[in-house]
Motif scaffolding. Structure first.
Motif, PDB file in Angstrom:
ATOM      1  N   ILE A  80       0.786  -1.123  -0.092  1.00 54.65           N
ATOM      2  CA  ILE A  80      -0.002   0.228  -0.074  1.00 54.65           C
ATOM      3  C   ILE A  80       0.750   1.291   0.048  1.00 54.65           C
ATOM      4  O   ILE A  80       0.505   2.317   0.492  1.00 54.65           O
ATOM      5  N   ASP A  81       2.104   1.070  -0.464  1.00 53.52           N
ATOM      6  CA  ASP A  81       2.798   2.162  -0.598  1.00 53.52           C
ATOM      7  C   ASP A  81       2.472   3.178  -1.695  1.00 53.52           C
ATOM      8  O   ASP A  81       2.261   2.900  -2.738  1.00 53.52           O
ATOM      9  N   GLU A  82       2.167   4.526  -1.231  1.00 51.85           N
ATOM     10  CA  GLU A  82       1.793   5.579  -2.320  1.00 51.85           C
ATOM     11  C   GLU A  82       2.974   6.243  -2.713  1.00 51.85           C
ATOM     12  O   GLU A  82       2.690   7.427  -3.603  1.00 51.85           O
ATOM     13  N   ILE A  83       4.141   6.077  -2.449  1.00 51.52           N
ATOM     14  CA  ILE A  83       5.405   6.793  -3.026  1.00 51.52           C
ATOM     15  C   ILE A  83       6.197   5.981  -4.049  1.00 51.52           C
ATOM     16  O   ILE A  83       6.220   6.399  -5.098  1.00 51.52           O
ATOM     17  N   ALA A  84       6.736   4.871  -3.716  1.00 45.33           N
ATOM     18  CA  ALA A  84       7.148   3.979  -4.536  1.00 45.33           C
ATOM     19  C   ALA A  84       6.288   2.837  -4.913  1.00 45.33           C
ATOM     20  O   ALA A  84       5.713   2.108  -4.114  1.00 45.33           O
ATOM     21  N   LEU A  85       5.711   3.179  -6.013  1.00 40.89           N
ATOM     22  CA  LEU A  85       4.332   2.505  -6.660  1.00 40.89           C
ATOM     23  C   LEU A  85       4.670   0.843  -6.782  1.00 40.89           C
ATOM     24  O   LEU A  85       5.784   0.701  -7.449  1.00 40.89           O
ATOM     25  N   PRO A  86       3.755   0.015  -5.947  1.00 39.45           N
ATOM     26  CA  PRO A  86       4.196  -1.574  -6.276  1.00 39.45           C
ATOM     27  C   PRO A  86       4.206  -2.043  -7.730  1.00 39.45           C
ATOM     28  O   PRO A  86       4.910  -2.576  -7.824  1.00 39.45           O
ATOM     29  N   ALA A  87       3.543  -1.518  -8.350  1.00 37.31           N
ATOM     30  CA  ALA A  87       3.428  -2.204  -9.780  1.00 37.31           C
ATOM     31  C   ALA A  87       4.691  -1.596 -10.319  1.00 37.31           C
ATOM     32  O   ALA A  87       5.299  -2.667 -11.021  1.00 37.31           O
TER      33      ALA A  87
END
Length: 268
Positions: A156-163
């Protein structure tokens, strides 16, 4: 843990260092997140990485990039910080000339810098990249990636995007002669709030397994043999670590208090 100061190309650099009792112990350098967003060597994720390597018998260094804490110089958004990391690794190797392995670990911005350092230093055996900012920074320089490693990411990282980070890991794994493990901590945010223990376990278990199969002197050449790393594997492999998160936070807060006291002394 010892406070250390060493000279960088832009002035003095400040660090914290743990020296293993074993002169042949492997070494690890830890790089912190973005300086302009509050990143320092005392970040909780950085401290968790430091503690993990320390508890596995490494000699380990974390330090402040230029312009952070007592480190001198001005922020350069890449080139200067890479220079700082190079100097820090040189210092770490100079006090551990018999080290049989060399690791680099970085978090967020520090992961980006660490992987650049990896490309320039064939003496680095393995890497840990925690939440590399693949959606913001260019990682095309990893062509090819020179050695295997681990990438961790919060779901649920909104800075380094998981995708974006998952895509980076897949791309690196298409290259020959390297294996890049990818660990997704599904409920973790960018700061790994309430998931420091999970991060500690994932990183620690990877280090243990990698050290078992790494050839100490040459990468991917010659006969393979188990590392002589002396470690209490049960520290990381057993369940029931309810107290570990409190221990990490308590140690972190104690270290932070010492740093604030040191800064007050400087102001006086």
């Amino acid at each position: 843990m010892t406070e250390v100061l060493f000279n960088g190309h832009a002035g003095r650099l400040e660090g914290r260092y743990h020296q293993s009792e074993n002169p042949n112990a492997p070494i690890a350098l830890i790089l912190h997140p973005h300086p302009q967003y509050g990143g320092t060597m005392n970040n909780k994720v950085v401290y968790t990485l430091f503690s993990c390597f320390q508890n596995l018998g490494f000699s380990v260094l974390r330090f402040n990039f230029r312009s952070v804490g007592r480190s001198q110089g001005e922020f350069e958004d890449g080139p200067g910080e890479l220079s700082d990391a190079t100097v820090a690794l040189d210092w770490l190797q100079s006090v551990n000339p018999e080290a049989r392995q060399c690791w680099i670990a970085g978090y967020s911005f520090g992961a980006w810098i660490g992987l650049q350092l990896l490309m320039r230093r064939p003496d680095i055996n393995n890497f840990i990249a925690v939440s590399p900012p693949a959606n913001e920074k260019d990682f095309s320089f990893l062509a090819p990636c020179p050695t295997s490693g681990l990438i961790t990411q919060g779901g649920i990282d909104e800075i380094a995007l998981p995708a974006s980070v998952a895509s980076l890991a897949r791309r690196l794994n298409t290259q020959r002669n390297v294996e890049v493990d990818f660990a997704l901590l599904e409920d973790a945010d960018h700061m790994y709030n309430n998931h420091l223990v999970d991060l500690y376990k994932v990183v620690g278990n990877y280090i243990i397994e990698a050290c078992k199969k790494k050839t100490p002197q040459k990468k991917r050449r010659g006969r393979r043999k188990k590392s002589e790393l002396e470690t209490d594997e049960t520290l990381l492999l057993e369940d029931g670590h309810e107290e570990l998160n409190d221990d990490l936070n308590d140690d972190y807060l104690d270290d932070e208090a010492d740093d604030f006291a040191d800064e007050d002394d400087d102001e006086e």
